[in-house]
Design an enzyme around this catalytic site. Structure first.
Site, PDB file in Angstrom:
ATOM      1  N   ALA A 223      15.530   1.922 -35.313  1.00 39.11           N
ATOM      2  CA  ALA A 223      14.107   2.246 -35.483  1.00 39.11           C
ATOM      3  C   ALA A 223      13.518   1.434 -36.641  1.00 39.11           C
ATOM      4  O   ALA A 223      12.386   0.935 -36.552  1.00 39.11           O
ATOM      5  CB  ALA A 223      13.918   3.737 -35.749  1.00 39.11           C
ATOM      6  N   TYR A 224      14.313   1.269 -37.688  1.00 39.85           N
ATOM      7  CA  TYR A 224      13.876   0.450 -38.831  1.00 39.85           C
ATOM      8  C   TYR A 224      13.551  -0.962 -38.352  1.00 39.85           C
ATOM      9  O   TYR A 224      12.465  -1.490 -38.625  1.00 39.85           O
ATOM     10  CB  TYR A 224      14.974   0.416 -39.893  1.00 39.85           C
ATOM     11  CG  TYR A 224      14.805  -0.656 -40.938  1.00 39.85           C
ATOM     12  CD1 TYR A 224      15.372  -1.919 -40.771  1.00 39.85           C
ATOM     13  CD2 TYR A 224      14.076  -0.410 -42.088  1.00 39.85           C
ATOM     14  CE1 TYR A 224      15.190  -2.914 -41.721  1.00 39.85           C
ATOM     15  CE2 TYR A 224      13.909  -1.394 -43.054  1.00 39.85           C
ATOM     16  CZ  TYR A 224      14.468  -2.652 -42.862  1.00 39.85           C
ATOM     17  OH  TYR A 224      14.289  -3.647 -43.806  1.00 39.85           O
ATOM     18  N   ALA A 225      14.485  -1.589 -37.642  1.00 36.42           N
ATOM     19  CA  ALA A 225      14.302  -2.970 -37.163  1.00 36.42           C
ATOM     20  C   ALA A 225      13.088  -3.068 -36.243  1.00 36.42           C
ATOM     21  O   ALA A 225      12.273  -3.996 -36.363  1.00 36.42           O
ATOM     22  CB  ALA A 225      15.557  -3.446 -36.454  1.00 36.42           C
TER      23      ALA A 225
ATOM     24  N   ASP B 237      11.666  -8.141 -42.287  1.00 37.58           N
ATOM     25  CA  ASP B 237      13.133  -8.188 -42.396  1.00 37.58           C
ATOM     26  C   ASP B 237      13.659  -9.150 -41.339  1.00 37.58           C
ATOM     27  O   ASP B 237      13.137  -9.215 -40.217  1.00 37.58           O
ATOM     28  CB  ASP B 237      13.726  -6.777 -42.167  1.00 37.58           C
ATOM     29  CG  ASP B 237      15.204  -6.679 -42.522  1.00 37.58           C
ATOM     30  OD1 ASP B 237      15.588  -5.749 -43.263  1.00 37.58           O
ATOM     31  OD2 ASP B 237      15.993  -7.549 -42.074  1.00 37.58           O
TER      32      ASP B 237
END
Ligand SMILES: NC(=O)C1=CN([C@@H]2O[C@H](COP(=O)(O)OP(=O)(O)OC[C@H]3O[C@@H](n4cnc5c(N)ncnc54)[C@H](OP(=O)(O)O)[C@@H]3O)[C@@H](O)[C@H]2O)C=CC1
Ligand SMILES: Nc1nc2c(c(=O)[nH]1)N=C([C@H](O)[C@@H](O)CO)CN2
Length: 238
Positions: free
Chosen positions: A149-151, A137
């Site tokens: 947290a995703y990043a 991403d």
């Protein structure tokens, strides 16, 4: 007969588009799905093998690896697409969000790449191309205000691209595809969609086909590895 391509999270959106495209090219394709509420019949009619797998914990990841090793001796490619875009903003249990993000986006690719590398190397030792593709991403390098947290987990996956590219060279290529906004979600409001137009130089949300073209490019390359292919519409310049 070509060796199979595994696409995790291939029952919808980008993964589904890649699976149908590669199956049409004649590859045996294996997709994983987590929940049963997908139109799997259309994929099966296209000759795609659908395997239920949940990468939320180590047991789910390792069970899938064992299943693939039982059924196959060669792999053409693994496309790590499975993902959950979880926000931390209003999370009741941030520890669970963090663990969930790192399990699906980093631990699953890490364990699968090691666990299935023999099948990729067996493919390459026949003088044929072998690839790993990590779907990451744009926010992996910029951070995110609402999906921290995703990043971070996608940044970990980009770093695994660098390490596995070295670890598996020269037989297996390892690359990331790092999209910005490729597709809207159904629930995205008109206001969100309008705002998105100001975030990139090119019109946003080109659709899954843009990802399919990037996958095709990497699979057919003989000189690209350890790269992070940005599909961001020039967002990095805005
Ligand atoms: N869409 C976009 O605009 C962007 C996408 N990306 C990345 O591109 C890739 C494809 O995006 P998109 O098509 O929108 O992805 P989706 O959000 O549609 O997710 C793909 C699939 O991943 C599966 N999945 C989620 N969590 C797990 C898990 N723990 N174990 C197993 N499978 C799981 C889901 O299965 P189920 O539905 O059964 O729960 C889902 O069908 C993703 O990696 C995403 O992060 C990056 C930037 C932008
Ligand atoms: N697994 C997913 N990851 C991401 C999605 C998604 O729908 N599923 N969507 C985005 C957004 O499009 C974001 O890029 C908008 O800025 C990011 N990741």
């Amino acid at each position: 007969m070509s060796s199979p391509i595994i696409i995790t999270g291939g029952a919808q959106r980008l993964g589904r588009a890649c699976a149908l495209h590669l199956a049409k090219q004649g590859y045996p394709v294996v997709i994983t799905y987590r929940s049963a509420d997908h139109d799997l019949q259309a994929l099966q009619q296209a000759g795609i093998t659908c395997v239920q797998a949940d990468f939320s914990d180590t047991h789910g990841i390792e069970s899938f690896i064992e299943l693939i090793k039982q059924d196959f001796s060669f792999l053409r490619a693994i496309i790590h697409n499975a993902s959950t875009w979880q926000s931390d903003e209003h999370a009741e249990n941030r520890s669970e969000v963090f663990d969930a993000m790192f399990s699906v986006h980093a631990k699953a690719p890490y364990l699968m790449n090691f666990g299935l590398s023999e099948l990729l190397l067996a493919q390459a030792n026949q003088g044929k191309r072998a690839d790993i593709i990590h779907l990451t991403d744009y926010v992996a390098r910029k951070g995110s205000r609402k999906h921290l947290a995703y990043a971070a987990s996608k940044a970990a996956l980009d770093n695994l691209t660098l390490s596995f590219a070295t670890h598996l060279a020269p037989l297996v290529k390892v690359n990331s595809i790092a999209p910005a906004l490729l597709m809207f979600n159904e629930q995205d409001s008109e206001q969100y969609r309008e705002k998105a137009k100001k975030k990139s130089l090119l019109p946003p949300a080109p659709g899954a086909e843009e990802g399919v073209k990037a996958v095709d490019y990497l699979l057919n390359s003989d000189y690209v590895t350890g790269q992070i292919l940005a599909l961001d519409g020039g967002r990095h310049l805005v």
